[in-house]
Design an enzyme around this catalytic site. Sequence first.
Site, PDB file in Angstrom:
ATOM      1  N   ARG A  35       0.847  -1.197   0.000  1.00  0.00           N
ATOM      2  CA  ARG A  35       0.000   0.000   0.000  1.00  0.00           C
ATOM      3  C   ARG A  35       0.879   1.242   0.000  1.00  0.00           C
ATOM      4  O   ARG A  35       1.735   1.412   0.865  1.00  0.00           O
ATOM      5  CB  ARG A  35      -0.905  -0.008   1.236  1.00  0.00           C
ATOM      6  CG  ARG A  35      -1.642   1.296   1.513  1.00  0.00           C
ATOM      7  CD  ARG A  35      -2.515   1.131   2.753  1.00  0.00           C
ATOM      8  NE  ARG A  35      -3.135   2.380   3.190  1.00  0.00           N
ATOM      9  CZ  ARG A  35      -2.797   3.041   4.295  1.00  0.00           C
ATOM     10  NH1 ARG A  35      -1.830   2.580   5.084  1.00  0.00           N
ATOM     11  NH2 ARG A  35      -3.413   4.161   4.613  1.00  0.00           N
ATOM     12  N   ARG A  76      -9.891  19.812   9.428  1.00  0.00           N
ATOM     13  CA  ARG A  76      -8.961  20.175  10.491  1.00  0.00           C
ATOM     14  C   ARG A  76      -9.312  21.545  11.058  1.00  0.00           C
ATOM     15  O   ARG A  76      -9.808  22.418  10.350  1.00  0.00           O
ATOM     16  CB  ARG A  76      -7.517  20.193   9.973  1.00  0.00           C
ATOM     17  CG  ARG A  76      -7.031  18.855   9.436  1.00  0.00           C
ATOM     18  CD  ARG A  76      -5.572  18.915   9.020  1.00  0.00           C
ATOM     19  NE  ARG A  76      -5.116  17.664   8.416  1.00  0.00           N
ATOM     20  CZ  ARG A  76      -4.718  16.604   9.110  1.00  0.00           C
ATOM     21  NH1 ARG A  76      -4.710  16.662  10.437  1.00  0.00           N
ATOM     22  NH2 ARG A  76      -4.333  15.511   8.497  1.00  0.00           N
ATOM     23  N   LYS A 217     -13.150   2.446   1.374  1.00  0.00           N
ATOM     24  CA  LYS A 217     -12.775   2.411   2.790  1.00  0.00           C
ATOM     25  C   LYS A 217     -13.983   2.822   3.641  1.00  0.00           C
ATOM     26  O   LYS A 217     -14.513   3.918   3.472  1.00  0.00           O
ATOM     27  CB  LYS A 217     -11.587   3.337   3.045  1.00  0.00           C
ATOM     28  CG  LYS A 217     -10.315   2.891   2.331  1.00  0.00           C
ATOM     29  CD  LYS A 217      -9.213   3.921   2.427  1.00  0.00           C
ATOM     30  CE  LYS A 217      -8.734   4.133   3.845  1.00  0.00           C
ATOM     31  NZ  LYS A 217      -7.594   5.092   3.893  1.00  0.00           N
ATOM     32  N   THR A 275      -5.937  -1.372  10.349  1.00  0.00           N
ATOM     33  CA  THR A 275      -5.692  -0.375  11.396  1.00  0.00           C
ATOM     34  C   THR A 275      -5.401  -0.991  12.765  1.00  0.00           C
ATOM     35  O   THR A 275      -6.215  -1.721  13.326  1.00  0.00           O
ATOM     36  CB  THR A 275      -6.849   0.627  11.550  1.00  0.00           C
ATOM     37  OG1 THR A 275      -7.299   1.058  10.270  1.00  0.00           O
ATOM     38  CG2 THR A 275      -6.383   1.844  12.337  1.00  0.00           C
TER      39      THR A 275
END
Length: 477
Positions: A35, A76, A217, A275
Site C-alpha cells: 500500500r 482540520r 474504505k 488499522t
Amino acid sequence: MLETRRTKIVATLGPSSNSYETIRALTLSGANVFRMNFSHGTHGDHAKIHGIIRAVEQELGRPITIIADLQGPKLRVGTFEGGVAELIEGQSFAFTSAETQGTSSSVSLPHPEIFNSLQPGDYLLVDAGRIRLRTVSVTIDEIRTEVIAGGTIRDRKGVNLPDRALDIPALTTKDRVDLIFALDLGVDWVALSFVQKVADISSVRAIIGTSAKIVAKIEKPVALDSFPAILHATDAIMVARGDLGVECDWSDVPAVQRDIVAKCRAAGKPVNVATQMLESMISNPVPTRAEVPDVANAIFEGADAVMLSAESAAGKYPREAIEAMASIATSAERAPLYRQELKDGVLLDTAEDSTSIASAACLIANMRRAYCIVTYTESGATALRVAKSRPDVPVLAICPSRETARSLALVWGVTPTVSRNKAEFMLFREGEIPESLSKSGNIPRDKPIVVTSGSPLGVPGCTDSIKIACIDAVAPN
C-alpha cells in the site's frame, strides 16, 4: 509455488520500508500486497517505491498487488496562539468561520460544509476523538458547543462528525492529481477514503475506467446506512477501523467489522481488515497477547486480507511485523474452528452457470481432497467466484494478463500466475502440467486437481465445465 496460507497480507510502505532490500524481504516474509499511502510522501517518493516493487516482482517471478490509498477530504481546525489550548469539561467553546488565531474559547474551522450541515445536538470529535464536543447552536459564522470531554487541543488537529454526511466531493484537488499520477504509474487498486455514498465511488470510477479496481474504505457510520449499495458499486472493501472507531462507539467496532466481512463474503467481494492490528510492533519486535487474537479473529471471520499500517511503514520492525502476521494467519487457518467458521458462511447462490460451476468445483475439491482448483480467468471473475466459497484447497488462477494476476493477489486463497498461452491451460484438463507453469503450482502426482474452464475459453461469464484430473506427466513447452 502454490501459497498454502489463504489470508493475504497488505503492508503499507514508508520510511522504514522503502528500500529494495526491505521490500524484497517483506515479500519473502509473506507480504502479498503493498500500500502506497498518498497522505504522505511526494510523487517522486511513490514513483521510486512503485519501481522497486515491480523490480522485486520481476526478480521473484510472482505477481504483487499495489494499492494507491488516496488521502480524501481531511477536516482540520485552525491554529492557536502558542500552538495549543486547554479545554475543560462543561465549558463553552466556539468554532468560527473567521481565520483568526485560536484561544481556549474558540478556534477557526475553515470548512463551510460543516457550518451548512451541523445541527444542534450533533457531536464534533477532535484529535481522533480525544476531545468531544456537543453542538449547542449553529449559524453561518459560528458553531457554539459544550465540551463533553476536554483536554489539550493543538494546531490543525483532525475533526470528525459522526452524525452527519457532509456534502463534500469524494475527491479533493490533491486526490485528483494523486489519482492521475497513480494510474500513470500503473497501480492495481485505488483505495477511496471516507466513502459516504455510491456517488463517491461513481465519480472515481468515471476517472479510472478499467485501469484499476476500487477499494471503498468504510470509515464513517453514515457509510453503513448505504453499505449494500456501496458494496454493489465497489470492487472491494476496507474496514478502516481507525476513523470508524472514532466516529462510532468503539465498543461497536467488532460487531461492525464482523457484519461487513460477512456481507462482503456473501457478495463475493474482497474485504481487507485494517488499522492497529499489531500496533505495538511499531516499537517492539513481538506483538502483545491481545493483538494476536485480534488478527486471528479477522482471519476466522474469513477476511481476504489483513493490513499493517505504521507497523511496516514507520516502525522499527517491519519484517518482524510481516512474519508475525503470517505466523498468526497460518496458525489460525490450521484451527478446526477456522474451517467451521468458513462453512457457516454464505455459498454462491445465483442462478448463473458460471457461479454454479465455481460452487460445484469447491464442493468436488473438498470431497475428493484435491490438491488445488485450477482455473483460467481472463478478468479475474472466475477466481473470485471460486474464492467466494472458501474451498479447503488453494486456487491456482491462470491469467493471460499481468494486470489480472496482480489484482488477484489480494484475494483469499488465490495464487495467480501469468500465462498467455491458452493451450497450456488446456493441458491441465488432460492431466499434464505445462513445463512453464510447473513451478507455479508444484502439484504432486498423488492427488487429483479440479479444473474449471469455459466454452469458448477466456470469455468472461462462460465458465461451464469441471474436470477432475490426475497429474501424470510434465508436458514439454
